[in-house]
Design a protein around this motif. Structure first.
Motif, mmCIF file in Angstrom:
data_model
loop_
_atom_site.group_PDB
_atom_site.id
_atom_site.type_symbol
_atom_site.label_atom_id
_atom_site.label_comp_id
_atom_site.label_asym_id
_atom_site.label_seq_id
_atom_site.Cartn_x
_atom_site.Cartn_y
_atom_site.Cartn_z
ATOM 1 N N ALA A 36 9.042 -3.108 -7.391
ATOM 2 C CA ALA A 36 8.164 -3.544 -8.357
ATOM 3 C C ALA A 36 6.830 -3.026 -8.772
ATOM 4 O O ALA A 36 6.308 -2.580 -9.440
ATOM 5 N N VAL A 37 6.651 -3.034 -7.306
ATOM 6 C CA VAL A 37 5.314 -2.419 -6.887
ATOM 7 C C VAL A 37 5.072 -0.952 -7.691
ATOM 8 O O VAL A 37 4.401 -0.383 -8.326
ATOM 9 N N ARG A 38 6.022 -0.001 -7.724
ATOM 10 C CA ARG A 38 6.158 1.653 -8.176
ATOM 11 C C ARG A 38 5.546 1.323 -9.529
ATOM 12 O O ARG A 38 5.605 2.403 -10.227
ATOM 13 N N GLU A 39 6.776 0.564 -9.221
ATOM 14 C CA GLU A 39 7.498 0.289 -11.789
ATOM 15 C C GLU A 39 5.674 -0.421 -12.050
ATOM 16 O O GLU A 39 4.821 0.546 -13.443
ATOM 17 N N ALA A 40 4.845 -1.108 -11.356
ATOM 18 C CA ALA A 40 4.023 -1.367 -11.511
ATOM 19 C C ALA A 40 2.819 -0.379 -12.014
ATOM 20 O O ALA A 40 2.037 0.112 -12.623
ATOM 21 N N ALA A 41 3.069 0.256 -11.013
ATOM 22 C CA ALA A 41 2.271 1.406 -10.298
ATOM 23 C C ALA A 41 2.013 2.965 -12.102
ATOM 24 O O ALA A 41 0.766 3.266 -12.608
ATOM 25 N N ALA A 42 3.274 2.900 -12.114
ATOM 26 C CA ALA A 42 4.118 3.569 -12.781
ATOM 27 C C ALA A 42 3.410 3.031 -14.514
ATOM 28 O O ALA A 42 3.131 4.188 -15.024
ATOM 29 N N GLY A 43 3.606 1.518 -15.054
ATOM 30 C CA GLY A 43 3.306 1.693 -15.787
ATOM 31 C C GLY A 43 1.479 1.369 -15.324
ATOM 32 O O GLY A 43 1.269 1.711 -17.757
ATOM 33 N N PHE A 44 0.886 1.266 -14.722
ATOM 34 C CA PHE A 44 -0.053 1.109 -15.115
ATOM 35 C C PHE A 44 -0.784 3.320 -16.078
ATOM 36 O O PHE A 44 -1.792 3.238 -16.953
ATOM 37 N N VAL A 45 -0.277 3.761 -15.139
ATOM 38 C CA VAL A 45 -0.624 5.217 -14.994
ATOM 39 C C VAL A 45 -0.604 5.803 -16.573
ATOM 40 O O VAL A 45 -0.914 6.252 -17.349
ATOM 41 N N ALA A 46 1.070 4.951 -16.938
ATOM 42 C CA ALA A 46 0.662 5.123 -18.248
ATOM 43 C C ALA A 46 -0.593 4.989 -19.459
ATOM 44 O O ALA A 46 -0.444 6.073 -20.401
ATOM 45 N N ARG A 47 -0.579 3.998 -18.409
ATOM 46 C CA ARG A 47 -2.450 3.651 -20.262
ATOM 47 C C ARG A 47 -3.397 4.230 -19.432
ATOM 48 O O ARG A 47 -4.365 3.876 -20.778
ATOM 49 N N VAL A 48 -3.101 4.949 -18.555
ATOM 50 C CA VAL A 48 -4.889 5.332 -18.046
ATOM 51 C C VAL A 48 -4.405 7.201 -18.614
ATOM 52 O O VAL A 48 -5.549 7.562 -19.484
ATOM 53 N N ALA A 49 -3.088 7.196 -18.391
ATOM 54 C CA ALA A 49 -3.507 9.398 -18.010
ATOM 55 C C ALA A 49 -3.844 9.990 -19.929
ATOM 56 O O ALA A 49 -4.636 10.926 -19.159
ATOM 57 N N GLY A 50 -3.560 9.417 -20.945
ATOM 58 C CA GLY A 50 -3.694 9.905 -21.858
ATOM 59 C C GLY A 50 -5.772 10.044 -22.009
ATOM 60 O O GLY A 50 -6.037 11.007 -22.408
ATOM 61 N N ALA A 51 -6.549 9.204 -21.627
ATOM 62 C CA ALA A 51 -7.829 8.629 -21.808
ATOM 63 C C ALA A 51 -8.340 9.022 -20.518
ATOM 64 O O ALA A 51 -9.356 9.955 -20.351
ATOM 65 N N ALA A 52 -7.596 9.788 -19.381
ATOM 66 C CA ALA A 52 -7.917 10.564 -18.374
ATOM 67 C C ALA A 52 -7.729 11.578 -17.926
ATOM 68 O O ALA A 52 -8.596 12.800 -17.674
ATOM 69 N N ALA B 30 0.783 -0.905 -0.211
ATOM 70 C CA ALA B 30 0.461 0.054 -0.180
ATOM 71 C C ALA B 30 1.131 1.241 0.228
ATOM 72 O O ALA B 30 0.287 2.509 -0.763
ATOM 73 N N ALA B 31 2.223 0.961 1.137
ATOM 74 C CA ALA B 31 2.539 1.943 1.113
ATOM 75 C C ALA B 31 3.559 2.670 -0.718
ATOM 76 O O ALA B 31 3.775 3.502 -0.909
ATOM 77 N N ALA B 32 4.426 1.409 -1.307
ATOM 78 C CA ALA B 32 4.866 1.735 -2.405
ATOM 79 C C ALA B 32 3.923 1.975 -3.669
ATOM 80 O O ALA B 32 4.255 2.738 -4.205
ATOM 81 N N LEU B 33 1.947 1.657 -2.804
ATOM 82 C CA LEU B 33 1.454 1.727 -4.731
ATOM 83 C C LEU B 33 1.590 3.475 -4.194
ATOM 84 O O LEU B 33 1.879 3.786 -5.148
ATOM 85 N N ARG B 34 1.491 3.814 -3.529
ATOM 86 C CA ARG B 34 0.495 5.726 -2.757
ATOM 87 C C ARG B 34 1.646 6.590 -3.637
ATOM 88 O O ARG B 34 2.007 7.434 -3.858
ATOM 89 N N GLU B 35 3.361 5.548 -3.300
ATOM 90 C CA GLU B 35 4.348 6.280 -3.491
ATOM 91 C C GLU B 35 4.363 6.568 -5.234
ATOM 92 O O GLU B 35 4.458 7.770 -5.883
ATOM 93 N N GLY B 36 4.110 5.332 -5.908
ATOM 94 C CA GLY B 36 4.507 4.591 -6.769
ATOM 95 C C GLY B 36 3.124 5.617 -7.679
ATOM 96 O O GLY B 36 3.559 6.241 -9.103
ATOM 97 N N LEU B 37 1.929 5.899 -7.750
ATOM 98 C CA LEU B 37 1.207 6.535 -8.613
ATOM 99 C C LEU B 37 0.856 8.294 -8.332
ATOM 100 O O LEU B 37 1.136 8.707 -9.333
ATOM 101 N N THR B 38 1.654 8.241 -7.124
ATOM 102 C CA THR B 38 1.568 10.095 -6.673
ATOM 103 C C THR B 38 3.481 10.215 -7.586
ATOM 104 O O THR B 38 3.669 11.612 -8.741
ATOM 105 N N ALA B 39 4.520 9.292 -8.068
ATOM 106 C CA ALA B 39 5.700 9.628 -8.316
ATOM 107 C C ALA B 39 5.309 9.856 -10.669
ATOM 108 O O ALA B 39 6.130 10.965 -11.041
ATOM 109 N N ALA B 40 4.017 9.328 -10.608
ATOM 110 C CA ALA B 40 3.670 8.548 -12.177
ATOM 111 C C ALA B 40 2.517 10.233 -12.211
ATOM 112 O O ALA B 40 2.242 10.209 -13.758
#
Length: 403
Positions: A385-401, A302-312
């Motif tokens: 790994a969590v932070r990196e996966a979060a960045a990959g997810f955000v990259a796929r959301v960002a345009g449409a969002a 949870a902590a890494a996910l929060r950091e990853g989403l913010t950093a992305a």
């Protein structure tokens, strides 16, 4: 090996047909999500419903280690069923327990039995509790009970609300943890206060403990200490323990004996149940001891996910609760739920990493929320790994969002 957040050029799983009718689009997305979950090489959890029959049957491999497989098989609740009931009663510190095919049946029976004892059909409960949202009004339509909502807020019930409830009630049902609010638990002091407030109202207390098994870490108390606060407790065998199904109702022997009579009347006296019961015993033997480890790692995820989403660069994101109370929690994002769902699935299809394996829902315009569970498969994830996966997810959301 696929790295979280990267694209695998060899991936050949099909993307959704852009011409698919809108009415079918969500069902199609769900099928893609389940397929991605089955095929992903990296997930945080791998629940039974995404496994093959062969994989599910393998759950019973080694069953002889925790039960005598040469004894006669069960018939209408005998044998191995009674052994499971005794094990649950011992774990929860109650006089007895009864096995039920479903938790919906177990809780209706429990509260129906209590209604006969206290002389009233009113059951005080949370507006977000399972019977209110997911059982098609079974309390009132089947069992003649009258639900009384203490609150509908996305938090636990308070002692003050129980004391100040304007109408009388004979039983208070507490869902521990409260799933729809983010798998929330009260503090131990809050829980004892809620129970005391119910006693002051001359009400019995029943715990909906479908996920009680993993609550010991948050409370800092043993299962029997937690269950000892209530007059009766329901627990599930297929959620955290990964059994094939089934539930148990634990409490005083007189209550359990009456519950078994009602179990028969409700159609729950099944001829043979040994596969499900053995899977429950397997869960108690193998999964129950590991739940504290899952909870601890969920907090790291949870902590890494929060950091990853913010950093992305997500405008805002919420991991709720900030420190998970169990090994499950929610993630909230400012985007359309279908956009988040499609991005999560595409990440799984393209990289073999499925960060968000559960459905996304829309609690309001421009909002998306999903559940995250961390189990054995998730223990291999590092914070990086969590932070990196979060960045990959955000990259796929960002345009449409539009981020």
């Amino acid at each position: 090996m696929n790295v979280p957040g990267t694209h695998d050029p060899s991936a050949s799983r099909p993307h959704p047909d852009a011409s698919a009718p809108p009415a079918d689009a969500r069902a199609h997305l769900r099928e893609r999500r389940l397929t991605a979950h089955r095929e992903a090489s990296r997930v945080l959890t791998r629940p039974g419903y995404v496994l093959t029959l062969r994989e599910r049957l393998a759950l019973l491999d080694g069953a002889a280690e925790f039960h005598d497989l040469d004894e006669p098989s069960d018939t209408y609740g005998s044998g191995v069923v009674e052994a499971l009931e005794d094990r649950v009663a011992a774990l929860l510190g109650t006089e007895a327990a009864a096995f039920f095919p479903t938790g919906t049946m177990a809780q209706q029976v429990a509260l129906r039995c209590w209604a006969g004892r206290v002389g009233g059909t009113a059951v005080a409960l949370h507006g977000l509790s399972h019977p209110e949202l997911h059982e098609r009004n079974a309390f009132s339509q089947v069992s003649g009970l009258r639900p009384v909502r203490v609150t509908g807020e996305p938090r636990q019930i308070t002692a003050a609300e129980v004391r100040d409830l304007e109408e009388p009630f004979g039983a208070l049902m507490l869902e521990l943890p409260l799933r729809e609010a983010g798998f929330l638990l009260p503090t131990w002091e809050e829980l004892t206060g809620i129970v005391d407030a119910a006693r002051e109202r001359d009400a019995v207390v029943h715990f909906d403990g479908a996920r009680l098994w993993e609550s010991t870490v948050h409370f800092g108390r043993s299962l029997d200490e937690i269950a000892g606060l209530a007059d009766s407790v329901y627990v599930s065998f297929y959620k955290s323990l990964k059994g094939y199904g089934g539930a148990a109702l634990a409490g005083p022997r007189t209550l359990v004996d009456e519950a078994k009579t009602w179990r028969h009347r409700y159609g729950g006296s099944v001829f043979q149940q040994f596969p499900t019961v053995l899977s429950a015993l397997a869960g108690l033997e193998r999964e129950l001891p590991r739940l504290p480890e899952y909870v601890a790692h969920a907090r790291e995820v949870a902590a890494a996910l929060r950091e990853g989403l913010t950093a992305a660069g997500v405008p805002w994101a919420r991991v709720h609760p900030q420190v998970p109370h169990t090994h499950q929690f929610q993630v909230w994002l400012p985007c359309d739920a279908d956009v988040a769902a499609d991005a999560a699935v595409r990440q799984g299809e393209e990289t073999g990493t499925l960060l968000f394996a559960h459905a996304w829902n829309a609690p309001g315009p421009g909002l998306a929320v999903t559940e995250v569970a961390v189990e054995e498969a998730g223990l291999r994830w590092t914070a990086d790994a969590v932070r990196e996966a979060a960045a990959g997810f955000v990259a796929r959301v960002a345009g449409a969002a539009g981020w």
